[in-house]
Motif scaffolding. Structure first.
Motif, mmCIF file in Angstrom:
data_model
loop_
_atom_site.group_PDB
_atom_site.id
_atom_site.type_symbol
_atom_site.label_atom_id
_atom_site.label_comp_id
_atom_site.label_asym_id
_atom_site.label_seq_id
_atom_site.Cartn_x
_atom_site.Cartn_y
_atom_site.Cartn_z
ATOM 1 N N GLU A 112 0.834 -1.187 0.000
ATOM 2 C CA GLU A 112 0.000 0.000 0.000
ATOM 3 C C GLU A 112 0.878 1.250 0.000
ATOM 4 N N GLY A 113 0.562 2.196 -0.851
ATOM 5 C CA GLY A 113 1.335 3.433 -0.918
ATOM 6 C C GLY A 113 2.439 3.401 -1.964
ATOM 7 N N PHE A 114 2.527 2.337 -2.721
ATOM 8 C CA PHE A 114 3.528 2.237 -3.779
ATOM 9 C C PHE A 114 2.823 1.958 -5.099
ATOM 10 N N VAL A 115 3.328 2.564 -6.177
ATOM 11 C CA VAL A 115 2.753 2.359 -7.507
ATOM 12 C C VAL A 115 3.870 2.111 -8.508
ATOM 13 N N PHE A 116 3.488 1.538 -9.647
ATOM 14 C CA PHE A 116 4.417 1.379 -10.756
ATOM 15 C C PHE A 116 4.231 2.572 -11.684
ATOM 16 N N LYS A 122 8.826 1.340 -12.965
ATOM 17 C CA LYS A 122 9.624 1.310 -11.740
ATOM 18 C C LYS A 122 8.731 1.692 -10.576
ATOM 19 N N MET A 123 9.051 1.144 -9.396
ATOM 20 C CA MET A 123 8.236 1.381 -8.220
ATOM 21 C C MET A 123 8.484 2.787 -7.671
ATOM 22 N N VAL A 124 7.379 3.501 -7.355
ATOM 23 C CA VAL A 124 7.453 4.866 -6.828
ATOM 24 C C VAL A 124 6.632 4.928 -5.550
ATOM 25 N N ASP A 125 7.173 5.613 -4.539
ATOM 26 C CA ASP A 125 6.501 5.768 -3.254
ATOM 27 C C ASP A 125 5.553 6.963 -3.321
ATOM 28 N N VAL A 126 4.243 6.718 -3.126
ATOM 29 C CA VAL A 126 3.253 7.789 -3.149
ATOM 30 C C VAL A 126 2.411 7.785 -1.874
ATOM 31 N N ARG A 127 3.003 7.366 -0.765
ATOM 32 C CA ARG A 127 2.267 7.383 0.502
ATOM 33 C C ARG A 127 1.926 8.817 0.864
ATOM 34 N N GLU A 136 5.069 14.227 -10.273
ATOM 35 C CA GLU A 136 6.184 14.141 -11.202
ATOM 36 C C GLU A 136 6.933 12.845 -10.935
ATOM 37 N N ASP A 137 7.249 12.123 -11.989
ATOM 38 C CA ASP A 137 7.937 10.845 -11.853
ATOM 39 C C ASP A 137 9.375 11.088 -11.392
ATOM 40 N N PRO A 138 9.746 10.638 -10.163
ATOM 41 C CA PRO A 138 11.098 10.909 -9.665
ATOM 42 C C PRO A 138 12.179 10.069 -10.331
ATOM 43 N N THR A 139 11.797 9.098 -11.153
ATOM 44 C CA THR A 139 12.794 8.260 -11.810
ATOM 45 C C THR A 139 13.366 8.932 -13.052
ATOM 46 N N LYS A 145 10.630 15.774 -17.210
ATOM 47 C CA LYS A 145 9.324 16.115 -16.636
ATOM 48 C C LYS A 145 8.216 15.178 -17.086
ATOM 49 N N LYS A 146 8.210 13.968 -16.590
ATOM 50 C CA LYS A 146 7.145 13.002 -16.832
ATOM 51 C C LYS A 146 6.199 13.051 -15.633
ATOM 52 N N TYR A 147 4.901 13.180 -15.891
ATOM 53 C CA TYR A 147 3.915 13.275 -14.832
ATOM 54 C C TYR A 147 2.926 12.121 -14.962
#
Length: 151
Positions: A112-116, A122-127, A136-139, A145-147
């Motif tokens: 929970e709180g993680f998305v691809f 790639k896994m991103v933390d969105v908690r 904004e995609d931190p990867t 600037k990918k959103y």
């Protein structure tokens, strides 16, 4: 002689097979639950999370100040009426942003709180980020600037 050779080969292969078992460091086998070393966030993601938390606190403080100022500066109710007609004026609707359709991220099953990320999986933390928020995609580098939107 051949029985001793077969016994030696069996013992050697058995010991090699047993030595290939991998155990996580610092955890006893059979013990369940999260472990402090199981953090999937990179230091960069941790720094971003810390910045998000600080921004969230500042935003909440600013909103509380605005509410206090609005209550202190609130005009009497009879000033909102137009003269002679007795009708109240309606506030103008806020301007809507020109929303570009951004893709939604896919949630990580069991976390929970993680998305691809929809761009590179790639896994991103969105908690602590509300659903539907544009992130904004931190990867990617800041120049790319990918959103995407949080599901």
């Amino acid at each position: 002689m051949s029985s001793r050779l077969l016994l030696g080969i069996a013992a050697l292969s058995g010991s090699l097979l047993v030595s290939c078992t991998v155990y996580p460091e610092g955890r006893t086998p059979g013990k369940k639950g999260p472990h402090p070393q199981d953090n999937v966030m990179t230091p960069e993601q941790q720094a971003l999370q810390k910045q998000r938390d600080e921004l969230k606190k500042k935003k909440e403080e600013e909103e509380a100040k605005k509410k206090q100022e609005e209550l202190a500066n609130k005009p009497p109710e009879n000033l909102n009426k137009t003269e002679g007609t007795g009708e109240t004026t309606q506030p103008k609707p806020p301007k809507q942003e020109n929303k570009k359709d951004y893709p939604f991220a896919n949630p990580v099953p069991g976390k929970e709180g993680f998305v691809f990320s929809p761009y590179n999986n790639k896994m991103v933390d969105v908690r602590d980020i509300a659903s539907g928020t544009l992130v904004e995609d931190p990867t990617y580098k800041a120049g790319d600037k990918k959103y995407f939107r949080v599901p």
